[in-house]
Write an enzyme that holds these catalytic residues in place. Structure first.
Site, short mmCIF file in Angstrom:
data_model
loop_
_atom_site.label_atom_id
_atom_site.label_comp_id
_atom_site.label_asym_id
_atom_site.label_seq_id
_atom_site.Cartn_x
_atom_site.Cartn_y
_atom_site.Cartn_z
N CYS A 100 0.83 -1.20 0.00
CA CYS A 100 0.00 0.00 0.00
C CYS A 100 0.87 1.26 0.00
O CYS A 100 0.58 2.23 -0.69
CB CYS A 100 -0.90 -0.05 1.22
SG CYS A 100 -2.01 1.31 1.28
N CYS A 200 -4.37 -2.23 5.74
CA CYS A 200 -4.19 -0.84 5.37
C CYS A 200 -5.47 -0.32 4.71
O CYS A 200 -5.86 -0.83 3.65
CB CYS A 200 -3.02 -0.83 4.39
SG CYS A 200 -2.57 0.77 3.82
#
EC number: 2.8.1.13
Length: 395
Positions: A100, A200
């Site tokens: 991410c 995330c």
């Protein structure tokens, strides 16, 4: 005035990062990334994006900075979620947080920030950046955060020099209690907010349910391998060279269900990962059973009893040549070279003594002490003192 776009997540860390930058005289803009729509798989309302974006907006108003929400859910689906499904399907365990940062925050998000005329992108990560000169060239260093308990440098282990050049980490010199203190003093709405956990941006997810959206359940057997099994007591062969010895140490054991005892059934080997203890639903042993290996092809999970089972430990891992990543490109090893480092194979693991051995085929990381549950698809990161110098995908 240099312009900085801060990724405001609605948490205390990014809120204080924005405040500090404003204090330092930057022209600050707050952006909230909306990366996920499907609430059906998140547990309770642990990480509802609506509440988070609202908190981010309130912080921006309090600080008097412009704010907007951007929807990156399409890119997130493609670069993170689809990748995760593919990795699990192949029996590897990806790390969405590392990806991410590399693919979303410091790529897609960074490009948007730069299009808004930003000089830098800032996040609320507990890590630091320094810039040194090497052969007359600027080289950016990624350093651990001052708060040992919160250091998040590991999650940024895949960043490049180009990404680091445009990154700022305003809270890297602070501890978590100091960050909360500043937020309280500034009366920020996020001052007492709990840290978000889970994937995330997705929040706390029921991983099997999340995976079941794409990966169909498939019944298979759970096989226990006893620690007395001869597979752990075979004499070590003789090797022609160091590379073949390291390859031998890094390879998976050749388990078959004939050298173990069938203990139960599972709903899909692709839902499990090395070292996992929960979700096996098998009793009748003195100590808990741990996953020591998954065989996705034959849909078998191999388990061993207790956290010290020999099947959990290895002292060497391999990274394919194309998956070796140096943040410090100037330190890159040539084939045949080696380097002593401190390394970790997961977030928050204490650093371990290791030696990097570079070959044409890739890199072996050989640990001084055997490591528990080395897991394919995860990242190994290596450090010198408090500088993270490189990383790679465990193969």
């Amino acid at each position: 005035m240099k312009r900085v776009v801060v990724g405001l997540s609605g948490g205390v860390d990014s809120s204080v990062a924005a405040y500090l930058l404003k204090e330092q005289g930057y022209d600050v803009i707050g952006l909230f990334m909306k990366n996920w729509h499907d609430d059906s798989v998140t547990i309770s309302n642990e990480c509802p994006w609506l509440e988070d974006s609202n908190d981010a907006l309130l912080v921006a108003e309090k600080l008097g900075i412009p704010f907007q929400t951007i929807d990156l859910s399409e890119q997130y689906q493609e670069k993170i979620v689809d990748y995760m499904f593919k990795e699990y399907e192949n029996g590897r365990t990806p790390n969405p947080d590392v990806l991410c940062n590399r693919e979303i925050k410091f790529d897609v998000f960074m490009k948007i920030a730069l299009s808004l005329g930003a000089d830098y992108v800032a996040t609320g990560h507990y890590c630091r950046k320094d810039t040194i000169m090497v052969d007359g060239k600027e080289v950016h260093q990624l350093l651990a955060g001052k708060d040992d308990n919160k250091d998040q440098s590991y999650f940024l282990c895949q960043l490049s020099q180009e990404q680091l050049a445009k990154a700022l980490f305003p809270i890297g010199e602070l501890t978590k209690p100091e960050v909360r203190e500043i937020a309280t003093k500034m009366e920020l709405v996020t001052a007492e907010k709990k840290d978000s956990q889970g994937l995330c941006f997705i929040g706390k997810v029921r991983l099997p349910e999340f995976l079941q959206q794409k990966l169909q359940p498939k019944e298979g057997i759970i096989v226990e391998i006893k620690e007395t099994n001869e597979i752990y007591h075979n004499p070590k062969p003789r090797f022609e060279n160091l590379e073949s010895e390291l390859a031998y140490e890094a390879q998976n054991k050749d388990y078959t269900n004939s050298n173990g005892i069938v203990k139960g059934k599972h709903q899909g080997a692709h839902y499990f990962t090395n070292g996992q203890r929960r979700g096996l639903n098998v009793g009748g042993t003195k100590e808990g059973l741990f996953v020591i290996q998954t065989d996705v092809e034959n849909n078998i999970i191999y388990v061993g009893e207790g956290p010290n089972h020999p099947g959990l430990f290895k002292n060497t891992l391999f990274i394919k040549a194309e998956e070796v990543h140096w943040i410090r490109e100037d330190l890159q090893l040539a084939p045949g070279e080696k380097m002593e480092v401190m390394a970790r194979i997961r977030y928050r693991q204490p650093l371990q003594k290791a030696t990097l051995h570079q070959f044409e085929s890739g890199m072996y990381v050989h640990f001084e002490n055997p490591q528990s549950a080395i897991t394919e698809g995860q990242f190994v990161a290596w450090y010198h003192d408090d500088e993270l110098q490189g990383s790679g995908v465990i193969s």
